[in-house]
Design a protein around this motif. Structure first.
Motif, mmCIF file in Angstrom:
data_model
loop_
_atom_site.group_PDB
_atom_site.id
_atom_site.type_symbol
_atom_site.label_atom_id
_atom_site.label_comp_id
_atom_site.label_asym_id
_atom_site.label_seq_id
_atom_site.Cartn_x
_atom_site.Cartn_y
_atom_site.Cartn_z
ATOM 1 N N ARG A 1 13.073 3.876 6.302
ATOM 2 C CA ARG A 1 12.678 2.588 5.614
ATOM 3 C C ARG A 1 11.536 2.368 4.889
ATOM 4 N NH1 ARG A 1 11.586 1.975 11.046
ATOM 5 N NH2 ARG A 1 9.408 1.155 11.413
ATOM 6 N N ASN A 2 10.598 3.439 5.029
ATOM 7 C CA ASN A 2 9.361 3.357 4.543
ATOM 8 C C ASN A 2 9.401 3.903 3.070
ATOM 9 O OD1 ASN A 2 6.332 4.635 4.088
ATOM 10 N ND2 ASN A 2 6.318 3.007 5.688
ATOM 11 N N ALA A 3 8.553 3.425 2.304
ATOM 12 C CA ALA A 3 8.358 3.902 0.732
ATOM 13 C C ALA A 3 7.908 5.420 0.764
ATOM 14 C CB ALA A 3 7.526 2.866 -0.001
ATOM 15 N N LEU A 4 7.326 5.829 1.785
ATOM 16 C CA LEU A 4 6.771 7.049 1.613
ATOM 17 C C LEU A 4 7.678 8.284 2.288
ATOM 18 C CD1 LEU A 4 2.683 6.599 2.047
ATOM 19 C CD2 LEU A 4 3.934 7.145 0.235
ATOM 20 N N TYR A 5 8.779 7.783 2.894
ATOM 21 C CA TYR A 5 9.645 8.870 3.597
ATOM 22 C C TYR A 5 9.952 9.779 2.627
ATOM 23 C CZ TYR A 5 14.146 10.290 5.649
ATOM 24 O OH TYR A 5 14.981 11.067 6.234
ATOM 25 N N GLY A 6 9.879 10.930 3.295
ATOM 26 C CA GLY A 6 10.258 12.155 2.538
ATOM 27 C C GLY A 6 9.296 12.618 1.447
ATOM 28 N N ARG A 7 8.064 12.107 1.262
ATOM 29 C CA ARG A 7 7.034 12.294 0.385
ATOM 30 C C ARG A 7 6.096 13.484 0.736
ATOM 31 N NH1 ARG A 7 10.491 8.351 -1.697
ATOM 32 N NH2 ARG A 7 10.210 8.047 -3.721
ATOM 33 N N PHE A 8 6.105 13.814 2.040
ATOM 34 C CA PHE A 8 5.112 14.690 2.470
ATOM 35 C C PHE A 8 5.563 16.168 2.582
ATOM 36 C CE2 PHE A 8 4.006 10.651 4.415
ATOM 37 C CZ PHE A 8 2.859 10.426 3.901
ATOM 38 N N ALA A 9 4.796 17.164 2.006
ATOM 39 C CA ALA A 9 5.268 18.293 2.009
ATOM 40 C C ALA A 9 5.326 19.019 3.364
ATOM 41 C CB ALA A 9 4.414 19.533 1.006
ATOM 42 N N VAL B 1 0.790 -1.395 0.077
ATOM 43 C CA VAL B 1 0.141 -0.152 0.124
ATOM 44 C C VAL B 1 0.831 1.127 -0.051
ATOM 45 C CG1 VAL B 1 -1.932 1.268 1.182
ATOM 46 C CG2 VAL B 1 -1.911 -1.338 1.174
ATOM 47 N N ASP B 2 1.721 1.205 1.032
ATOM 48 C CA ASP B 2 2.914 2.372 0.837
ATOM 49 C C ASP B 2 3.588 2.637 -0.542
ATOM 50 O OD1 ASP B 2 1.998 2.814 3.349
ATOM 51 O OD2 ASP B 2 3.770 1.697 4.294
ATOM 52 N N SER B 3 3.902 1.611 -1.211
ATOM 53 C CA SER B 3 4.564 1.706 -2.501
ATOM 54 C C SER B 3 3.573 2.023 -3.436
ATOM 55 C CB SER B 3 5.173 0.344 -2.778
ATOM 56 O OG SER B 3 6.015 -0.326 -2.049
ATOM 57 N N ILE B 4 2.189 1.775 -3.339
ATOM 58 C CA ILE B 4 1.302 2.258 -4.260
ATOM 59 C C ILE B 4 1.278 3.866 -4.095
ATOM 60 C CG2 ILE B 4 -1.320 2.418 -4.810
ATOM 61 C CD1 ILE B 4 -1.480 -0.543 -4.086
ATOM 62 N N LEU C 1 5.281 5.968 8.520
ATOM 63 C CA LEU C 1 5.304 6.211 7.295
ATOM 64 C C LEU C 1 6.467 7.363 7.132
ATOM 65 C CD1 LEU C 1 1.640 7.167 6.329
ATOM 66 C CD2 LEU C 1 2.824 5.052 6.160
ATOM 67 N N LEU C 2 6.950 7.914 8.319
ATOM 68 C CA LEU C 2 7.876 9.060 8.344
ATOM 69 C C LEU C 2 9.380 8.411 8.443
ATOM 70 C CD1 LEU C 2 6.040 11.481 10.817
ATOM 71 C CD2 LEU C 2 6.225 11.493 8.358
ATOM 72 N N GLN C 3 9.468 6.938 8.741
ATOM 73 C CA GLN C 3 10.896 6.527 8.940
ATOM 74 C C GLN C 3 11.463 6.300 7.612
ATOM 75 O OE1 GLN C 3 11.708 5.874 11.836
ATOM 76 N NE2 GLN C 3 9.924 6.955 12.510
ATOM 77 N N HIS D 1 -4.133 5.598 13.916
ATOM 78 C CA HIS D 1 -3.205 4.765 14.591
ATOM 79 C C HIS D 1 -1.891 5.211 14.429
ATOM 80 C CE1 HIS D 1 -0.941 1.227 15.297
ATOM 81 N NE2 HIS D 1 -1.890 0.329 15.374
ATOM 82 N N ILE D 2 -1.441 5.965 15.542
ATOM 83 C CA ILE D 2 -0.155 6.557 15.577
ATOM 84 C C ILE D 2 0.951 5.906 15.291
ATOM 85 C CG2 ILE D 2 1.191 7.907 17.251
ATOM 86 C CD1 ILE D 2 -1.095 8.843 18.595
ATOM 87 N N GLY D 3 1.086 4.636 15.628
ATOM 88 C CA GLY D 3 2.212 3.897 15.256
ATOM 89 C C GLY D 3 2.301 3.578 13.721
ATOM 90 N N MET D 4 1.439 3.326 12.970
ATOM 91 C CA MET D 4 1.373 2.982 11.652
ATOM 92 C C MET D 4 1.879 4.331 10.928
ATOM 93 S SD MET D 4 -1.746 0.450 10.319
ATOM 94 C CE MET D 4 -1.587 -1.175 10.967
ATOM 95 N N MET D 5 1.093 5.422 11.210
ATOM 96 C CA MET D 5 1.403 6.865 10.579
ATOM 97 C C MET D 5 2.701 7.360 10.877
ATOM 98 S SD MET D 5 -1.426 7.334 9.097
ATOM 99 C CE MET D 5 -1.378 8.797 8.473
ATOM 100 N N LYS D 6 3.234 6.997 11.847
ATOM 101 C CA LYS D 6 4.715 7.445 12.196
ATOM 102 C C LYS D 6 5.601 6.628 11.552
ATOM 103 C CE LYS D 6 5.908 8.418 16.624
ATOM 104 N NZ LYS D 6 5.836 8.245 18.167
#
Length: 454
Positions: free
Chosen positions: A149-157, A115-118, A145-147, A138-143
């Motif tokens: 190792r996660n595909a969405l790392y660095g993707r949020f303005a 899902v994160d890769s999508i 995304l900021l790691q 879900h704070i754990g799952m949302m946090k």
């Protein structure tokens, strides 16, 4: 009623076309209200979709139906992937804001990393005319995304973490109460906008407690007893840990002994999960930051703390006695002590707000100070302490019905003076109902000072 969140609202109302934004925070903290408030005056066409716990295709179909409802699609077209939906939207000749709320439900419906890769692909390639807002409880799952190792790392303005309202903003739900009553309401109900909207601002604390948290069919009772734990209780033994901590702050060994669990490391993992989810906080005195033996754990949420202090172990008595008799028998005798402990936290928050606003300078840290007094064979903590460059400012916080007397002030001052190791640059007193008399050289604050920012 929309209260507080001015900075977050201003940030979210900026134009992020071509970019992604993340908003997260625990349940009932006001994420959806904030997002919808930001969308009210948006110059672009908007769509808000809250994910369900169903399969991925069910959520794709749900999003498509919502897109058709707001006229972004002529009819509910057939799409088999989220990428296809955004390819279509990205080709439209207009700018769009798309909100995907409860994003963790998508991650539970299929492989989380997939899902994160999508969405990595969508953010990188399909947002030329779209602003994408991802939100979740879900704070754990949302946090995660900021790691890195996660595909969405660095993707949020921009990333907005929404916390509960502080005591000043929460008091705007009951503005005509006295400072004494405002502290009491915040100590019991905390800063959830959802919870505070359920209160009657003209009612007494007793009346509000009876009609909400002691009412098993009330939404506030359900929030405390079920909703807050719904995502976590299956995986970890949260309720027993909360019951042990209750209204206090407990060291790890105290929790371990109370639960009578073997030293297998399982409790450590459970505590770690709760702290990562920010349901429980790990606190150390500011003069013992690296000392694990002095670290303690507390329940962060005031309402949850109230529930596990008074109701959790006595739920059957509540059913038998009814709310009014239960309040008088189980709550009233120790409620002032419960509130007074939360008042200490309010006082620390007061100084934090003063520092952040620039009104108070030279403060390096705010917390408690652990002391040993070998002469009198006692140890303990000063709960409201400001660390300065060359010493400490110590404040004694008192939630008294009556003004604080000069004798009480002198006794507290002597207790501080007994700690020879402590370099006190300033000694102050915070009494919610003021003082009978004051003498130099101490600093004095009362309830009107604490709530002066309203």
């Amino acid at each position: 009623m929309f209260i507080g969140r001015e900075k977050e609202l201003t940030l979210l109302q900026q134009d992020y076309i071509g970019k992604a934004v993340m908003v997260y925070g625990k349940r009932r903290v006001g994420k959806t209200t904030l997002i919808q408030k930001a969308l009210e005056n948006c110059q672009h066409q908007t769509v808000y979709y809250e994910c369900s716990k169903g399969a991925m295709q069910d959520n794709i179909d749900g999003l498509v139906r919502e897109l058709a409802r707001v006229k972004m699609l002529p009819v509910p077209l057939n799409f088999s992937t989220l990428q296809d939906v955004f390819i279509y939207l990205n080709a439209l000749p207009k700018k769009i804001v798309v909100v995907i709320d409860e994003y963790p439900y998508l991650k539970k419906a299929t492989d989380s990393a997939t899902v994160d890769s999508i969405f990595q692909n969508i953010i990188d390639n399909r947002l030329s005319n779209i602003e994408l807002v991802l939100s979740g409880s879900h704070i754990g799952m949302m946090k995660d995304l900021l790691q890195e190792r996660n595909a969405l790392y660095g993707r949020f303005a921009v990333t907005i973490k929404l916390n509960e309202l502080n005591y000043l903003d929460a008091a705007r739900f009951y503005p005509d109460r006295t400072p004494y009553d405002k502290v009491a309401h915040y100590a019991v109900f905390g800063g959830s906008p959802f919870v505070n909207q359920a209160l009657n601002p003209a009612a007494t604390l007793r009346e509000n407690v009876i009609s909400t948290i002691l009412n098993p069919v009330s939404a506030v009772y359900l929030y405390a007893s079920q909703l807050l734990l719904s995502d976590y209780s299956v995986k970890i033994n949260a309720e027993r840990i909360f019951s042990v901590i209750g209204n206090g702050k407990k060291r790890y060994t105290e929790i371990e002994d109370k639960l009578d669990v073997k030293k297998t490391g399982n409790l450590s993992k459970q505590i770690k999960s709760l702290t990562e989810l920010e349901i429980v906080s790990r606190n150390s005195p500011i003069n013992k930051i690296g000392d694990n033996k002095k670290a303690t754990f507390e329940i962060n949420d005031n309402l949850l703390r109230f529930y596990f202090t008074f109701i959790y172990k006595n739920a059957s008595a509540l059913q038998v006695l009814g709310a009014e008799a239960f309040y008088d028998e189980y709550v009233a005798p120790t409620l002032t002590d419960f509130i007074s402990r939360r008042f200490e936290g309010i006082c620390r928050d007061y100084f934090s707000l003063q520092v952040r606003s620039g009104k108070l300078k030279g403060v390096r840290n705010i917390g408690s100070y652990y002391y040993d007094d070998p002469v009198h064979r006692k140890n303990g903590e000063f709960d409201v302490t400001l660390e300065l460059a060359d010493g400490y400012a110590i404040y004694e916080a008192k939630y008294y019905v009556q003004p604080m007397t000069l004798d009480e002030i002198r006794r507290e001052a002597q207790q501080v003076a007994n700690i020879k190791e402590l370099v006190v640059k300033q000694l102050g007193f915070i009494a919610i109902n003021g003082f009978v008399e004051q003498e130099k050289p101490y600093t004095y604050l009362d309830g009107n000072d604490i709530f002066a920012g309203m």
